[in-house]
Design a protein around this motif. Structure first.
Motif, PDB file in Angstrom:
ATOM      1  N   ILE A  24       0.828  -1.198   0.000  1.00  5.44           N
ATOM      2  CA  ILE A  24       0.000   0.000   0.000  1.00  5.44           C
ATOM      3  C   ILE A  24       0.864   1.250   0.000  1.00  5.44           C
ATOM      4  O   ILE A  24       0.638   2.193  -0.769  1.00  5.44           O
ATOM      5  CB  ILE A  24      -0.955   0.004   1.200  1.00  5.44           C
ATOM      6  CG1 ILE A  24      -2.028  -1.081   1.027  1.00  5.44           C
ATOM      7  CG2 ILE A  24      -1.615   1.372   1.361  1.00  5.44           C
ATOM      8  CD1 ILE A  24      -3.003  -0.810  -0.103  1.00  5.44           C
ATOM      9  N   VAL A  57      -6.867   1.682  -4.993  1.00  5.44           N
ATOM     10  CA  VAL A  57      -5.912   1.282  -3.960  1.00  5.44           C
ATOM     11  C   VAL A  57      -4.990   2.415  -3.521  1.00  5.44           C
ATOM     12  O   VAL A  57      -4.377   2.339  -2.463  1.00  5.44           O
ATOM     13  CB  VAL A  57      -5.051   0.079  -4.413  1.00  5.44           C
ATOM     14  CG1 VAL A  57      -5.885  -1.176  -4.532  1.00  5.44           C
ATOM     15  CG2 VAL A  57      -4.339   0.370  -5.718  1.00  5.44           C
ATOM     16  N   ARG A 182      -6.550  -1.688   2.266  1.00  5.64           N
ATOM     17  CA  ARG A 182      -7.060  -0.369   1.897  1.00  5.64           C
ATOM     18  C   ARG A 182      -8.288  -0.015   2.715  1.00  5.64           C
ATOM     19  O   ARG A 182      -8.458   1.129   3.167  1.00  5.64           O
ATOM     20  CB  ARG A 182      -7.393  -0.377   0.404  1.00  5.64           C
ATOM     21  CG  ARG A 182      -7.930   0.888  -0.165  1.00  5.64           C
ATOM     22  CD  ARG A 182      -6.853   1.903  -0.342  1.00  5.64           C
ATOM     23  NE  ARG A 182      -6.945   2.961   0.628  1.00  5.64           N
ATOM     24  CZ  ARG A 182      -6.057   3.918   0.764  1.00  5.64           C
ATOM     25  NH1 ARG A 182      -4.992   3.952   0.011  1.00  5.64           N
ATOM     26  NH2 ARG A 182      -6.208   4.857   1.664  1.00  5.64           N
TER      27      ARG A 182
END
Length: 258
Positions: A24, A57, A182
């Protein structure tokens, strides 16, 4: 264009072999550096889940994250066309045509007039799209498109390489983990924003800085904050510092956020 920043960015996007690689955080680096390097207003990143459906994302701002979500919900827009075709898709003036009427209206409301979507692609495999937005109408410079595609390509190769090095999960499983993370990060951002009286962009900066300072995965810290097992410390002023630390300046004492 800042040649040193460009070189540093390519190093960042290929440094996926470290033990604490955070997918991420990696994808947010891609969106942030795209804005810095390419002189665009914002950038968003969509990746396909195991069913082949696109998910948001990473985004350089909350405004573009919401616009990307709207694009997916309305099932129309340049990023979807880019992913489905595996080819770049551009709109120099979103108000000029009726190609994506609902998306164009939402983009105008968010303050964006032009978009360039670039595929996250390796040969015949397309895993997502990097989307560049500008507040002014007009075609994207050829150099901007070229470098933006290079950033997307390097990030795609790095993700696939990291999967190969780990020899554990399939790519779909890796991306599903990122999508699940997320959701937790969005919850943590909302919790911080509400408790500190700041916007969600500041909340994400604070969360990300804390994770990096503690050598902790962004998703792990977000999960701990949401379930109450870990606190966040912020400057006494209550304002999170910038993403890039400044040296040589004294900082006020921190206070915890449960």
């Amino acid at each position: 264009m800042d040649g040193q920043l460009l070189s540093e960015t390519f190093v960042e996007l290929t440094d996926t072999m470290v033990a604490d690689f955070d997918i991420i955080d990696f994808l947010h680096v891609l969106t942030e550096r795209s804005v810095e390097l390419l002189d665009v207003s914002a950038a968003g990143l969509l990746l396909a889940d195991p069913r082949g459906e696109l998910r948001v994302v990473a985004a350089s701002s909350e405004a573009v994250r919401l616009l990307e979500l709207f694009q997916l919900q309305s099932d129309q827009g340049p990023c979807l066309d880019c992913f489905r075709s595996g080819q770049p898709v551009a709109a120099a003036d979103l108000s000029a045509g009726q190609r994506w009427p609902r998306f164009a209206a939402a983009a105008d409301q968010a303050g964006f007039r032009a978009v360039q979507a670039l595929p996250m692609r390796l040969r015949d495999q397309v895993i997502g799209a990097l989307n560049l937005f500008r507040a002014t109408a007009g075609p994207f410079d050829a150099e901007v498109v070229h470098i933006g595609q290079a950033l997307a390509d390097v990030a795609t190769i790095s993700l696939l390489h990291e999967r190969s090095m780990r020899r554990t999960d399939t790519l779909n499983e890796q991306l599903q983990t990122a999508l699940n993370s997320r959701v937790v990060i969005e919850q943590a951002k909302g919790k911080l924003a509400e408790r500190l009286g700041i916007d969600v962009n500041q909340a994400f900066t604070l969360l990300r800085d804390q994770a990096r300072n503690r050598n902790q995965r962004l998703s792990d810290l977000a999960r701990a904050l949401v379930d109450g097992t870990q606190a966040i410390t912020v400057p006494a002023s209550g304002t999170p510092r910038a993403s890039r630390p400044r040296t040589g300046q004294p900082r006020p004492g921190p206070r915890p956020v449960p």
